[in-house]
Design a protein around this motif. Structure first.
Motif, short mmCIF file in Angstrom:
data_model
loop_
_atom_site.label_atom_id
_atom_site.label_comp_id
_atom_site.label_asym_id
_atom_site.label_seq_id
_atom_site.Cartn_x
_atom_site.Cartn_y
_atom_site.Cartn_z
N LYS A 214 4.87 10.68 0.06
CA LYS A 214 4.95 9.32 -0.48
C LYS A 214 6.30 9.12 -1.17
N MET B 293 12.76 5.80 -33.70
CA MET B 293 12.00 4.92 -32.84
C MET B 293 10.66 4.54 -33.47
N MET C 24 10.07 10.57 -24.43
CA MET C 24 10.69 11.81 -24.00
C MET C 24 12.09 11.53 -23.45
N ILE C 25 12.15 10.72 -22.42
CA ILE C 25 13.44 10.50 -21.75
C ILE C 25 14.39 9.71 -22.66
N ILE D 112 14.58 16.00 -29.51
CA ILE D 112 14.15 14.61 -29.41
C ILE D 112 13.51 14.09 -30.69
N LEU E 87 -3.90 10.55 -18.30
CA LEU E 87 -2.64 10.10 -17.71
C LEU E 87 -2.08 11.14 -16.75
N ARG F 104 0.83 -1.21 0.00
CA ARG F 104 0.00 0.00 0.00
C ARG F 104 0.86 1.26 0.00
N LYS F 105 2.03 1.16 0.62
CA LYS F 105 2.91 2.32 0.69
C LYS F 105 3.33 2.78 -0.71
N TYR F 106 3.43 1.83 -1.62
CA TYR F 106 3.86 2.17 -2.98
C TYR F 106 2.70 2.15 -3.96
N PHE G 298 4.91 6.16 -21.02
CA PHE G 298 4.86 7.04 -22.19
C PHE G 298 6.01 8.03 -22.17
N PHE G 299 6.19 8.60 -20.98
CA PHE G 299 7.18 9.65 -20.83
C PHE G 299 8.59 9.11 -21.06
N PHE H 83 8.91 14.91 -14.49
CA PHE H 83 7.87 15.23 -15.48
C PHE H 83 7.92 16.71 -15.88
N LEU I 280 -4.01 11.01 -13.56
CA LEU I 280 -3.59 9.85 -12.76
C LEU I 280 -2.27 10.13 -12.05
N ILE I 281 -1.33 10.68 -12.81
CA ILE I 281 -0.03 11.01 -12.22
C ILE I 281 -0.20 12.02 -11.09
N LEU J 119 2.19 15.60 -21.30
CA LEU J 119 2.22 15.28 -19.88
C LEU J 119 2.82 16.37 -18.99
N ALA K 54 9.38 6.44 -22.81
CA ALA K 54 9.55 5.99 -24.19
C ALA K 54 9.69 7.16 -25.16
N PRO L 228 1.48 4.30 -15.92
CA PRO L 228 1.16 4.39 -17.36
C PRO L 228 1.74 5.65 -18.00
N GLY L 229 1.58 6.78 -17.32
CA GLY L 229 2.11 8.03 -17.85
C GLY L 229 3.63 7.99 -17.92
N LEU L 230 4.22 7.39 -16.90
CA LEU L 230 5.68 7.33 -16.85
C LEU L 230 6.23 6.51 -18.02
N ALA M 124 2.89 11.95 -24.77
CA ALA M 124 4.05 12.14 -23.90
C ALA M 124 4.38 13.62 -23.74
N HIS N 25 0.54 4.29 -4.74
CA HIS N 25 0.36 5.49 -5.57
C HIS N 25 1.16 5.42 -6.85
N GLY O 279 -1.37 10.39 -8.09
CA GLY O 279 -0.31 9.55 -7.52
C GLY O 279 0.77 10.37 -6.82
N PHE P 70 -0.52 4.63 -10.19
CA PHE P 70 -1.19 5.70 -10.93
C PHE P 70 -0.22 6.46 -11.82
N VAL P 71 1.04 6.43 -11.41
CA VAL P 71 2.07 7.16 -12.16
C VAL P 71 2.56 6.33 -13.34
#
Lengths: 384, 322, 290
Positions: free
Chosen positions: C114, C142, B45-46, C135, C101, B26-28, B40-41, C124, C104-105, C164, B43, B36-38, C161, B30, C108, B33-34
């Motif tokens: 947390k 890609m 962006m980063i 990029i 998204l 439960r501590k993790y 995308f981000f 982000f 949701l983030i 976001l 793939a 799915p967006g992460l 992306a 949250h 979270g 929720f991050v």
């Protein structure tokens, strides 16, 4: 419905602050337990831990016959009323009350029926279509009640639910909550900092200070037999007068020395109190203008100068000087001596309205010495 | 309701079954929720950004699979290339001019609107309208408006007897850059008006009234009370303009093409990087080098990050603590 | 006191008059600026109805014949019939994707205590600084490797992306302002975190979500650079690029070009006129924060 037991419940924050220190309490099925104490005493933390909103650092919580210490809030079968009411602002009153049932996927028809019943009990029927923002404080409080009672949970938790109401409404809601709780017979833990709520609502009262349980007992016992100076000073208004004094026994006779004065006390209240330094507690209502009780024994009187009088109509609060050091309760295990200017302590007595004592007068004060409380000078614990 | 089993006083009781996972999980929780967006981000962006960092240290042309390591050569080359500085200085001129326009004309218009004239809503709507236009549409409109013979500006000038003012706006060595800047200013003015207007509307009326009662003239009130109170709007607008002008690409691409005609007079960093990476008509293919383009864009990214950071610090200093 | 020492008797009427003059001056300035803004737009609409001959014979007047033909040809020849639906699909899908998204983030990361919350938030938001130029090339390879070239996913996925950072920037602080008690109440009432998100948090984020949707929707609808690099055929292009690619072939057919530009611009202008306030506050909210 269920009993609750807390075993050694402890909350320690990063950085070493201990908010709650080994709290152990058993709450009987259907009991109304009030957790009371000054702000920061750990009572809200305890409630949040029982609710599952905060993790316990140590200890165990059982509701009914199951240990729930590691369960999420949603799995504990409890209902909670928050100080802020925590009503969902985007939902109507109906949806707010129905929310727990909707989450539990109760059939629509049944939800409607149950909400209607709850709304009737709480006189919320005209407001069901409104949003919480359009309600008065009292109405919001009722909606929060409605959301809690509709689930018929094993346990009610209430976190200062009345503190945002004005004084008159608070008195009314106090009795309403107590009535509803008795009728539903659901175990309830109620947190408040208001001693009047604690004394009037609770079957039992648990008094916390600095994260440590001071005493747990019925309201009458808490008032009449405080376990220590903290409890003695916290419960009762005005507070119990606490002074440092000396106990001297001569055969069957016992005398308390308070500064330059002395009081004869019946040895029955002294129990096994040792001779020497002690703390003496006298409730204001155990003091009276001696002029109004002419038969009061002379050796159970104090003589003092009146500093202030406050008339309450039915009676009056008379502040008078005492040259004994006051025992000021600052912390549960640390007693600070406070000496008011020139070694003068202040003692408060609740005198009858007929008393003619005025500031500057020297009065004789009759002390109901069989009701004096005696505490250990070092630990502040009651001796009886 | 909880079922009651025979009363048990021992402490080891059956634990209720958890539907919400263990305490540790439960501590993790949250992070679910991050996630799915992460993904995308990471793939889109980063990963590309890290890949760009790598490519910038190679001699990759953009074709083939050869990534010869060249160290910081690309960066050194960019920082010594006259075209790079020419493009950067064009961006700088663009930024300076548009900044002045925003903070003068934009502020002036916002003050006029704040006086709540009749048709205020209409003016407000109209002034912001160009902001939502694509730069491509804006570019086309002005290409035609400014075209030498068939457009709008020149024929109107001619018919007013002002034919001598007619220019070959977008291909004139002197006038090309000012014209491009004008088009950008035309499109961006709405930002300034709306940002300043909302700043003005946030100033409590009592404050200017108090100044009036203290005997300040309207002019004094504006400079001593209103303008200082607007500094958050000034900061936001300055940063916004800075980022906008140094990232500009579309408008120049459409108005004067990827080589920044005439003779590079309207060449900016965006077009320079674009054609270094992808090539353009009228440019030899030897100048096309992907890794070099990426190195330039990294320099621009770093420079912008540093400069906007410094600007925010400096501008925030004069802001009034709110 | 003031009557004697200061105010001359004629001051009041003169003040009134000067106010009147100021009002007229104000209207004059605002009308002038409005004209400067509106003329090019009006000109665009007129031009979209003009024939080639009109451009030479009558550059700034009304079209001699209202030439609807430009529109039907834009629809068919300039592939607007393909790129318009493309733009709607790409913008719609990417706006919904990135907004959901980001919400949701935001939920979270809304509790700073947390684990990883602050680090991820910073990551982000730092995305705002990354220029597309940097990029786009790795992205190009890609997408090619993933076999997405020629499909609308080549645009939708990067748009999501890229949308976001602004979404997270606006929604996370907003989610953090939702009272903790409200979330606790829902937990106690038996809701899962997932139910709390959809039933309590998302409805309360609505104003922020509208801002984010407008902000991202506007740039996605208008985006030119990314499709310029990764979309080569009308089947995978959005309107701005479709029009620019088309102009290479028909460069003198201005009527045709402007008919396409009008079609590309009209939907977003209508949306703007419909909810002007939300557009203005939404776009400036993003700009001021960014």
């Amino acid at each position: 419905m269920a009993n609750v037991s807390l075993r050694g419940l402890t909350k320690r924050y990063d950085g070493g602050v201990v908010a709650l220190n080994h709290l152990s309490i058993d709450v009987a099925d259907g009991e109304f337990l009030v957790l009371v104490g000054p702000s920061g005493c750990g009572k809200s933390t305890a409630l949040k831990m029982i609710a599952g909103l905060e993790d316990a650092s140590e200890g165990e919580i059982a509701i009914g016959d199951e240990v729930v210490t590691d369960l999420a809030a949603r799995d504990r079968d409890i209902a909670m009323i928050f100080q802020s009411y925590a009503l969902y602002p985007h939902m109507t009153v109906f949806d707010n009350i129905a929310f727990p049932l909707q989450i539990a996927r109760v059939p629509k028809a049944e939800i409607k029926e149950r909400v209607a019943k709850v709304a009737k009990t709480l006189q919320l029927e005209p407001y069901l279509a409104r949003r919480p923002g359009k309600l008065s404080g009292g109405q919001r409080q009722r909606v929060a009640m409605g959301r809690a009672i509709i689930r018929q949970p094993a346990l009610f938790l209430m976190d200062e639910p009345l503190s945002n109401l004005d004084a008159k409404l608070r008195v009314q809601m106090r009795s309403e909550i107590a009535t509803i709780q008795k009728r539903l017979n659901v175990t309830t833990i109620y947190v408040t900092h208001d001693q009047v709520e604690a004394m009037t609502m609770g079957d039992r009262v648990a008094l916390l200070n600095g994260g440590v349980l001071q005493q747990i007992d019925t309201p009458t016992n808490i008032y009449n037999r405080p376990a220590n100076t903290f409890v003695a000073s916290f419960i009762g208004s005005p507070s119990m007068n606490l002074f440092r004094g000396r106990l001297v026994r001569q055969g069957a006779e016992a005398t308390l020395h308070l500064g330059s004065q002395s009081l004869a006390v019946p040895s029955s209240i002294l129990a096994d109190a040792p001779d020497g330094e002690i703390i003496i507690g006298i409730r204001p209502e155990d003091l009276e203008d001696a002029a109004l009780v002419p038969n009061h024994p002379v050796n159970q009187r104090l003589r003092s100068k009146v500093l202030i009088t406050e008339s309450l109509g039915s009676d009056q609060m008379v502040h008078f000087a005492m040259d004994a050091p006051m025992a000021k309760v600052a912390d549960h295990d640390l007693l600070d001596d406070l000496v008011v200017a020139e070694g003068v302590g202040v003692c408060i007595g609740r005198f009858d309205a007929r008393s003619t004592a005025r500031p500057g007068d020297i009065v004789e004060v009759a002390v109901a010495s069989d009701r004096i409380h005696i505490f250990d000078a070092a630990t502040g614990l009651a001796i009886r | 309701m909880a079922t009651l089993s025979p009363s048990a006083s021992t402490l080891t009781r059956p634990a209720r079954r958890s539907r919400s996972g263990s305490k540790g999980a439960r501590k993790y929780a949250h992070l679910w929720f991050v996630l799915p967006g992460l993904l995308f981000f990471l793939a889109f962006m980063i990963y590309p950004a890290l890949f760009a960092l790598y490519v910038s240290t190679t001699g990759w042309t953009g074709l083939g699979n050869e990534f010869p390591f060249v160290g910081l050569d690309n960066f050194a080359k960019a920082l010594t290339a006259p075209t790079f500085y020419r493009a950067a200085s064009n961006n700088l001129i663009m930024f300076a001019v548009i900044l002045i326009v925003q903070h003068t004309i934009g502020l002036f218009l916002a003050v006029q609107l704040n006086a709540k004239p009749r048709f205020m809503e209409f003016y407000r709507t109209v002034l912001f309208l160009p902001v939502i236009f694509s730069l491509v549409a804006t570019g086309f409109i002005w290409t035609l408006m400014l075209s030498p013979h068939i457009g709008f500006i020149n024929p109107v000038l001619k018919d007013l007897g002002l034919g001598f003012l007619a220019k070959n706006w977008l291909s004139d060595i002197t006038w090309a850059l000012p014209t491009v800047i004008f088009v950008q200013a035309w499109q961006g003015l709405g930002w300034a008006v709306i940002i300043y207007l909302s700043g003005l509307q946030n100033i409590p009326e009592e404050m200017t009234q108090a100044a009036e009662i203290d005997g300040a003239s309207a002019w004094q009130t504006f400079w001593r009370i209103t303008f200082p109170m607007l500094s958050p709007a000034t900061t936001a607008l300055t940063i916004l303009t800075f980022i906008g002008t140094f990232r500009a690409f579309d408008v120049v691409y459409v108005l004067t093409g990827p080589i920044g005609s005439p003779a590079g007079r309207t060449d900016i960093l965006g077009t320079l990087i674009y054609r270094t990476a992808f090539g353009a008509a009228g440019q030899s293919s030897a100048d096309v080098r992907m890794s070099y383009a990426i190195a330039m864009s990294l320099i621009v990214f770093g420079g912008m990050a540093i400069i906007s950071g410094v600007m925010i610090k400096l501008l925030r200093r004069r802001e009034i603590e709110g | 006191m003031t009557a004697i020492t200061q105010t001359p008797p004629r001051r009041r009427p003169s003040k009134k008059r000067s106010r009147l003059i100021a009002g007229i001056g104000r209207q004059f300035v605002l009308i002038l600026v409005s004209i400067i803004v509106l003329i090019p737009m009006l000109y665009m609409v007129l031009a979209s109805f003009k024939s080639v001959a009109d451009f030479f014979g009558n550059p700034y007047g009304l079209p001699s014949i209202w030439n609807w033909d430009n529109y039907s040809r834009a629809w068919a020849d300039a592939h607007v019939s393909i790129t318009l639906p493309n733009t709607i699909i790409v913008t719609g899908a990417a706006v919904i994707g990135s907004t959901v998204l980001a919400a949701l983030i935001a939920f979270g990361l809304s509790r700073k205590d947390k684990p990883f919350a602050i680090g991820l938030y910073t990551l982000f938001v730092a995305g705002l600084l990354v220029p597309v130029h940097m990029i786009i090339l790795p992205l190009f390879f890609m997408l090619k490797a993933l076999g997405l070239f020629g499909t609308l996913f080549a645009l939708i996925l990067p748009y999501i992306a890229l949308g976001l950072p602004l979404g997270v920037l606006i929604l996370t602080p907003l989610a953090a302002t939702i009272p903790r008690d409200l979330i606790s109440a829902a937990e106690v009432d038996g809701a899962t975190q997932w139910q709390i998100f959809w039933r309590v948090v998302l409805p309360l984020l609505k104003p922020g979500i509208i801002s984010v949707a407008i902000l991202n929707g506007t740039w996605m609808w208008n985006e030119f650079f990314i499709p310029l690099i990764v979309a080569f055929t009308p089947q995978s292009q959005t309107m701005p690029v479709g029009i620019v690619s088309f102009i290479g072939t028909y460069s003198t057919e201005w009527g045709l070009v402007f008919a396409s530009v009008v079609i590309a611009t009209a939907p977003i202008v209508f949306a703007y006129l419909l909810i002007t306030r939300q557009f203005q506050s939404g776009l400036t909210a993003g700009a001021v924060k960014g």
